[in-house]
Scaffold this active site. Structure first.
Site, PDB file in Angstrom:
ATOM      1  N   GLY A 185       0.814  -1.215   0.000  1.00 50.33           N
ATOM      2  CA  GLY A 185       0.000   0.000   0.000  1.00 50.33           C
ATOM      3  C   GLY A 185       0.837   1.249   0.000  1.00 50.33           C
ATOM      4  CB  CYS A 223      -2.247   2.050  -2.565  1.00 49.51           C
ATOM      5  SG  CYS A 223      -2.081   0.281  -2.486  1.00 49.51           S
ATOM      6  N   GLY A 267      -2.222  -2.057 -23.713  1.00 53.26           N
ATOM      7  CA  GLY A 267      -2.589  -0.713 -23.263  1.00 53.26           C
ATOM      8  C   GLY A 267      -3.415  -0.699 -21.986  1.00 53.26           C
ATOM      9  NE  ARG A 290      -8.038  -7.094  -1.817  1.00 45.35           N
ATOM     10  CZ  ARG A 290      -6.999  -7.787  -1.357  1.00 45.35           C
ATOM     11  NH1 ARG A 290      -5.960  -7.158  -0.840  1.00 45.35           N
ATOM     12  NH2 ARG A 290      -6.982  -9.100  -1.439  1.00 45.35           N
TER      13      ARG A 290
END
Lengths: 389, 389, 389, 389
Positions: free
Chosen positions: B219, B224, B299, B313
């Protein structure tokens, strides 16, 4: 209080402060702005205004150098840019101003690969002087080694040796002979100004090498290219205050006073005032003058590291054109955001703070007043930088 | 100064620092960039460039691993992703690149529920090695327990055991046998790198368990996912400096030098330079390589916690494609924002700071120079992250 | 270190910390998320999940209270809102959801001027209990004085007395008899929870008055209405840690453990984890549940100070609808931004931090890790708050 | 703790705090808002509300001065603006409200070059008084020297001598006789209020010169013009607390109590409450009243340094019109963002904090609670400043 802060078990650091984090405190006396004396000396050259236009191709050409001299300021011509690579720089500048965003870096890499012509260096210097201007010129250490003799021959008034980071102890590959700064200062017939640096130790080294002025500022802004690409930089308030200590020490030891010139990231009159309050004798600014109608950049501004063939840094910014160089430097202002009449702002600030001279301005009280980003600031800065619309 | 700060009557805390809050200070010496030596060892593997591409499905496939090896860097293949679940990953990657924002999480949960095939693990390793690449692979602790033997059999060059947070003392339900890190390092025939961790104590534990390298970073960024979803994280400058102290301590006690690899949230050359200046031996980066033309993500870039069926997450970011992997890693740069020619940026920074080797770079002076959000930073970061357009 | 800071010659202050300024540090042990025990007691009521839905009209009605009880959480019904002023609240909620921005404050002032009906209070409580839910209800101190008897008669399970700021020493005009908190706790047949407060002294006072739980949080967020309109507030990490100290002190003196419930400004799983790490036993949240498909607000959320006829505060926010209350509270998550599966986030965080119980979670290490606004954060927060589009 | 911080080797500074960086902490007692007494004296003039409308042309004209007096507040008329240069100011104000952004500075410079007419000064004062209003007027030091006699003749109730920065020791060119503040206070038949200043020393000097009130605030906001153009300013919480110390010292020495009026950058009720909590006796605000339907600016607001012919500062902001002056000052509020019912906000805040009088409000506990820019704050501030849409 200047305690080392522990970043982690293995590393300590000092807290450094930026210009945006400080503000100036009025004292018990005030002064009519008209009584503020802003004159200063750089070597043997006296100027009424402690503001120098940066040696950047979008900012200073022969015409700008002459105009700035007339107004009481100073403009420095870049000896390794468009002006000394092309006999007629105007069509080149047109191309830079009209190229699209995506082709910009490539075009710059191409345009700056044309050879520098020593005779154009001499021609530009003569052009400035013949129109009554002060011929202040700038080269990187490598450029100074190459073109120093040509400059000495024709006789410029001031020579700036300027790299992103300059030291008096540069290690080069065996095949290369690095510029010996002390030798260079010794041999050149005009005052030599050295930079950029950010620490007391290096500033002192450069003074000992014979500098007549020190440029202070490496990656001073949070959004600066040097900090983004290289991680290198010291916030400007701390860098200036540190180098100021070297000036005082050197003056005590030698009796010679070497002015400190804050260079980098300064946009408004307030930025200039704050640098002087941190101890600077003068400032060098680019983008405010890039916005002059007379500027060679035609409303565009770019850094001198941008055309690097290997590691281009910085970018072209559309700063726009907001007024004449006179309006920007000595007013009267047509804008109310601190980017016009920089001299007026300095004098008004000095009056407000009760400082009669720049030496007194260097002593005014400063507070740390963090300028967290506010919507007003975004709006204002974005406009100043030409990033809003 | 490292005083505990009282958050309230019942809680104290240390101040931790992020990469965005520091900057590097030039010393009294400088150096030609060409003289900077950036080589390092990970276990017995020598690399010329201390930059590793993350084990993320949008970043490293067989081709990228080979290319990065050739250029002097390293790419780590995720053993629990698309490459080892699908014989032909290309149509899967196409689907990820073309799905709409709203269906993204669902699609990822579906695609990553296909079983991992041990024979594909072995096939990918062989493909990398047969093309001359260094086969560095990564698995979670659970994946390492399951697939370690298959990897050992075929013989990869480096094995990364990597979880969001790894400790050497994991408590599992009785029905589960957790991976014994020390046993695993012992039995594997290649160097094992362990992480991620953020504290001196855990880094030391992992070294004692036999790690040949430590991944540092949980983190690390303010935005984050781990900090948003779990509240967990330590800003990267502090985490790296702390774990560096474990490396020094372990080296003193055992004579064994275990490199520290900073992992997470690094975007520009400057970020890389700053991690090394805090003591890291190398860095692991994802998004800068996700922007390579050769990257499998086409990309797009997404985190490895994204497909979690229970608690997804991170998200997919359209980072765009800005150049070849060579341009990004060793240049010449076509962009001027610090995301191309990362090696050139590191060497230039080392030259600027007078650091001849990475060990000297770990010792350079650091200042705390808070990078308050500025419009320039917003603009630059947004572009780098592909969030502006 | 907790030194008073001098704001100026005439004023000193403590530095207080917000949830956004801290992060949690993994320890030497980790844990399978499945082993984390998140149960807690509020009075004699045991809950598996330490998350309470706020007594706000857009968040909790009878149906939500029942659903949240079933899932292991808790929802508190506002006794002075739409549900107890209107026999059929649905058309009223429709009007709130469909009114334009400019007419909103006026409409709210009108709708909330309808009288509260004690029989509706009793009816709602019975409706919750008859469907197997825990009947937790909330009133302001004035409302508690008026409607306490009606609630006692029908027998709710938990009674929250909640004002923006509550003290045990309120000075009222002679014509008014203020609620005596101690008397009220004494006479009510169910546990009474009191708040909000932010200091150790007041938390202790409220415990002495007989509170079975303390709500902590006044103006916790930088953008909070209380701070904007009244200048009042304490950042939540400090407020929670301070009130935690009162809990420990009260427990030592009396043997009675009064849980601390952090209330205000919490949006993500990470926010919840951080409050508990600062010492909280549970949290109360509004906007995350306002986004449930079952929420009475139908995608809108507003504060209970909004309808004030004299000084309306807060506003209606379009938070949108992102999933079922089950997805939000216990998952599986369909979003990856920390607003779904809050229990899963808490358990995963506890596993990561090696905390087996909430008591252990209260002891984890915290760092101060300022979360300067980044573009990612703006983007993420704006989305979470429904302010982007 | 008030340690000097070292910016660099050559400069130290104090940390100063802004209103946005603090918040107020509820104590052990609370209070019904109706019991809060907000009355105060300025010289011999008693007011029920400690809020003064600024002497700005978009804020106060004769009608506003009368209205504000009636409501218990105060409005100050600018003696050097539109009202005293034009017999009929309305068509002038129309032009300001309708001019385009680019012509604004030029138009202002033109309009403010019309001569000030002493008979209009006297006429405006009489108009206010004949309608029962308190005639409070303002002039710069130069204006006070010129028009003081005219004001004394007709007899205003309060005279504000107000410059960006005022000291009791102003150095002027020989051709100019600067205003002697002590003489001026002596000779004027009404109380004279002096400002602006920011330090204890200057506040004390001005009290000794005979001021009946002190205006405190120079460049208080981070986005303030004075800080941008001149670099000058002190964050308001520190400035107010410092000048408060001068008031206490002066009171101890002389028995005379000179109120401190915080002036600059205050937008919401919370801002007002926080200034008083830092020690102010009252506040002066501009933009909140510029939004009144009755305000002469017709939804526009501009600073008094804007029309400077040499160095214009500040700009015109479209603040819009949000309600009547009564709604803004004493409510009931129609907006929920803290800009309506400022008195109600102050009383509610005092009740929340347990402060019965302004003197008690000056003693409440303050925490430093940095308000990093959040999306909510951006949204809210942008709306308040009329910069959103």
């Amino acid at each position: 209080m200047n305690l080392d802060i522990q970043i982690g078990q293995g590393k300590t650091a000092r807290r450094a402060y930026g210009i945006d984090e400080i503000a100036l405190v009025p004292g018990r006396q005030t002064l009519d702005a008209s009584l503020a004396d802003t004159s200063w000396y750089l070597g043997n050259v006296k100027r009424e205004i402690p503001i120098i236009a940066s040696a950047m191709d979008g900012v200073v050409d022969v015409k700008m150098a002459v105009l700035l001299s007339e107004l009481g300021g100073l403009g420095v011509l870049n000896l390794e840019g468009i002006q000394t690579r092309y006999e007629d720089p105007n069509p080149i500048l047109e191309r830079i101003a009209s190229v699209g965003k995506d082709e910009f870096v490539g075009l710059m890499q191409e345009l700056y690969s044309a050879p520098i012509q020593p005779e154009l260096i001499q021609k530009r210097i003569s052009e400035i002087q013949s129109q009554g201007g002060i011929a202040a010129v700038s080269a990187t250490p490598a450029g100074a080694a190459k073109y120093g003799d040509a400059v000495a021959e024709v006789g410029a008034d001031l020579f700036f040796v300027q790299g992103t980071v300059v030291s008096n102890a540069h290690l080069a590959p065996e095949s290369v002979t690095p510029l010996e700064l002390a030798q260079f200062c010794e041999k050149m017939p005009m005052p030599v100004i050295l930079g950029n640096c950010v620490t007391e130790a290096v500033a002192f080294d450069l003074m000992q090498a014979g500098a007549s002025g020190i440029l202070v500022g490496i990656g001073p802004g949070a959004a600066c290219t040097s900090r983004g690409v290289l991680g290198v930089g010291v916030p400007q308030a701390t860098a200036v205050a540190d180098c100021t200590a070297a000036r005082e020490q050197f003056y005590q030891e030698t009796g010679s006073y070497v002015p400190i010139i804050a260079d980098g990231g300064l946009v408004t009159g307030g930025d200039i005032c704050k640098c002087i309050a941190c101890g600077a004798d003068a400032v060098m600014i680019g983008s405010p003058f890039a916005r002059a109608a007379e500027a060679p950049g035609q409303g565009y501004h770019w850094g001198m590291a941008t055309p690097s063939p290997i590691l281009p840094r910085g970018t072209r910014i559309n700063v726009g054109t907001t007024g004449s160089v006179k309006e920007i430097l000595t007013g009267p202002a047509r804008l109310d955001d601190g980017t016009h009449n920089l001299l007026g702002a300095l004098k008004t600030s000095m009056g407000t703070l009760g400082a009669k001279t720049l030496k007194e301005m260097q002593q005014v009280e400063v507070v740390i007043a963090p300028s967290l980003l506010t919507e007003g600031k975004v709006y204002q800065k974005a406009q100043q930088l030409g990033m809003g619309k």
